[in-house]
Design an enzyme around this catalytic site. Structure first.
Site, mmCIF file in Angstrom:
data_model
loop_
_atom_site.group_PDB
_atom_site.id
_atom_site.type_symbol
_atom_site.label_atom_id
_atom_site.label_comp_id
_atom_site.label_asym_id
_atom_site.label_seq_id
_atom_site.Cartn_x
_atom_site.Cartn_y
_atom_site.Cartn_z
ATOM 1 N N SER A 148 36.793 33.447 35.295
ATOM 2 C CA SER A 148 37.680 34.085 35.635
ATOM 3 C C SER A 148 38.264 35.844 36.712
ATOM 4 O O SER A 148 38.024 36.562 37.445
ATOM 5 C CB SER A 148 39.163 33.768 35.660
ATOM 6 O OG SER A 148 39.730 34.635 34.777
ATOM 7 N N ARG A 201 36.865 36.798 39.976
ATOM 8 C CA ARG A 201 37.532 37.443 41.265
ATOM 9 C C ARG A 201 37.817 38.652 41.604
ATOM 10 O O ARG A 201 38.198 39.001 42.990
ATOM 11 C CB ARG A 201 39.674 37.828 39.348
ATOM 12 C CG ARG A 201 40.712 38.173 40.719
ATOM 13 C CD ARG A 201 41.479 38.114 40.112
ATOM 14 N NE ARG A 201 42.006 37.427 39.397
ATOM 15 C CZ ARG A 201 41.748 37.012 38.162
ATOM 16 N NH1 ARG A 201 41.617 37.808 36.994
ATOM 17 N NH2 ARG A 201 42.162 36.273 37.087
ATOM 18 N N ASN A 205 36.721 38.814 45.276
ATOM 19 C CA ASN A 205 37.336 39.961 46.419
ATOM 20 C C ASN A 205 36.696 40.977 46.676
ATOM 21 O O ASN A 205 36.392 40.990 48.440
ATOM 22 C CB ASN A 205 38.657 40.603 45.946
ATOM 23 C CG ASN A 205 39.847 39.448 45.756
ATOM 24 O OD1 ASN A 205 40.652 39.949 46.356
ATOM 25 N ND2 ASN A 205 39.937 39.077 44.108
#
Lengths: 261, 156
Positions: A198, A202, A206
């Site tokens: 994660s 992440r 992004n």
């Protein structure tokens, strides 16, 4: 944007999302991602080391003030979350925060600026130039960082709790009965693996999305100027926030690794 | 998403940067910050202490002033008492002197009077004798009639 005439939008975007690559398969290296990453890391260390060398407890200079602001911010974040004694976590967090912040900031470099600079200086054809300057939009970079953090999580879990303690933590919870230990182990392993995954995805998601939208905006003609501005302004939030989240989660995961249940 | 040696390169760079940061960047900077914080805390504590000292000194001065006032008042009191005593004493002495002088005066007057009376008595006796001589036209033998004369003198 000069490629509109010869290229479709799809080709333009695909071209800009390709890395400058040497080698094949797993042995390949993305020279642009890794180059920018190392360069920005060196920028960070050069600035901070120059301050560290002249650091005075008396009246600080302006650069020292700025650097101390960052160091103080990181130190406060670490101290508010991690309560043990560890010489590594604070400098690790500082490195992650500033380095990721600098790498994310490459998102602000206009998408066509670097390829055109290379074109003007070396005369290479634009179609042959591959330059993706945002290292954190490359999963290799984010997974490299997350893997480093993951190794530290395992290392400190074993160091603090011992191999037995670590295995016990993986097997005896959340269900207390011995027959459910295999289930526990699967659950806990997934939890454990989800952390670096994660963390990496992440950040990558992004920044990759940010880069992709910049490329999409670059294909809409003259209107792109105000839209580029808006999207770049929006990244005033995204870029520091993602750097902060990466650092904060690293601290949280490492303090979890230090906790004895 | 093609994962390749870039990841390994990044991992190595990460490790090297973190170690460098841990060895040469973090300790001097955080050391300087913490040292400065300690200095500032010391300075603040010192100023606090000084303020407290000042307050204490002011209180002490006030107390001393009060004590001095009390002392001064007591000294004035004592002086007044002393003065009163001196005045009293002087008055007493004066009174005594006055009485003594009066007594002396009285005594002198008394003796003077007594003497005058004595003289007068003698004078009267002589006059009486002279008067009697005149009346009798002859000499009275003072010695023969001295008992009468003495009686007369005693009656005067």
């Amino acid at each position: 944007m000069s490629s509109g005439a010869e290229l479709t939008s799809q080709e333009y975007i695909t071209h800009h999302l390709a890395n400058l690559k040497v080698g094949d398969g797993f042995m390949a290296v993305h020279l642009d991602s890794l180059g920018w990453s190392v360069f920005l890391g060196l920028v960070f260390l050069t600035i901070f080391r120059s301050v560290a060398k002249k650091a005075t407890p008396g009246v600080p200079g302006k650069l020292q003030c700025a650097v101390e602001m960052v160091v103080g911010f990181v130190d406060d974040s670490v101290k508010s979350t991690f309560h043990g004694k560890n010489e590594l976590i604070a400098p690790l967090s500082l490195t992650i925060f500033v380095w990721v912040l600098l790498m994310n900031s490459m998102d602000w470099v206009p998408v066509d600026l670097l390829p055109h600079l290379i074109h003007w200086t070396t005369g290479m054809e634009l179609g042959d130039i591959y330059m993706k300057p945002v290292p954190t939009a490359d999963p290799n970079i984010t997974f490299g960082l997350a893997l480093g953090v993951f190794i530290l999580i395992i290392f400190y879990s074993i160091k603090v709790k011992g191999v037995g303690g670590f295995m016990k933590e993986l097997t005896t919870q959340p269900f207390g009965h011995w027959s459910l230990y295999p289930v526990n182990f699967i659950l806990e392993t997934v939890t454990m693996l989800a952390r670096p995954l994660s963390l990496a995805l992440r950040l990558f998601g992004n920044l990759y999305a940010g880069e992709l939208i910049f490329l999409l905006i670059a294909t809409i003609g003259l209107f792109q100027l105000p839209v580029h501005f808006l999207w770049a302004a929006f990244h005033l939030l995204v870029i520091p926030l993602q750097a902060f989240i990466f650092m904060m989660l690293t601290i949280v995961y490492l303090s979890l690794a230090h906790e004895d249940h | 998403m093609d994962i390749n040696m870039t990841l390994v390169g990044q991992l190595i760079a990460f490790v090297v940067f973190v170690i460098f940061c841990m060895k040469y960047v973090w300790p001097p900077i955080i050391g300087a910050i913490e040292e400065r914080q300690a200095t500032i805390a010391d300075g603040l504590a010192a100023s606090d202490r000084a303020a407290k000292d000042l307050e204490l000194a002011q209180e002490k001065a006030k107390a001393q002033l009060k004590e001095a006032k009390v002392q001064a008042a007591s000294i004035v009191d004592a002086a007044k008492k002393h003065e009163a005593k001196i005045v009293d004493e002087a008055a007493g002495k004066a009174q005594a002197e006055k009485e003594r002088i009066l007594a002396t005066g009285h005594a002198e007057i008394e003796t003077e009077r007594n003497r005058a009376r004595e003289e007068l008595r003698k004078e009267v006796a002589i006059l009486a004798v002279a008067g009697a001589e005149k009346i009798l036209e002859r000499t009275i033998d003072a010695a023969a009639h001295s008992d009468i004369l003495d009686k007369l003198v005693a009656e005067l």
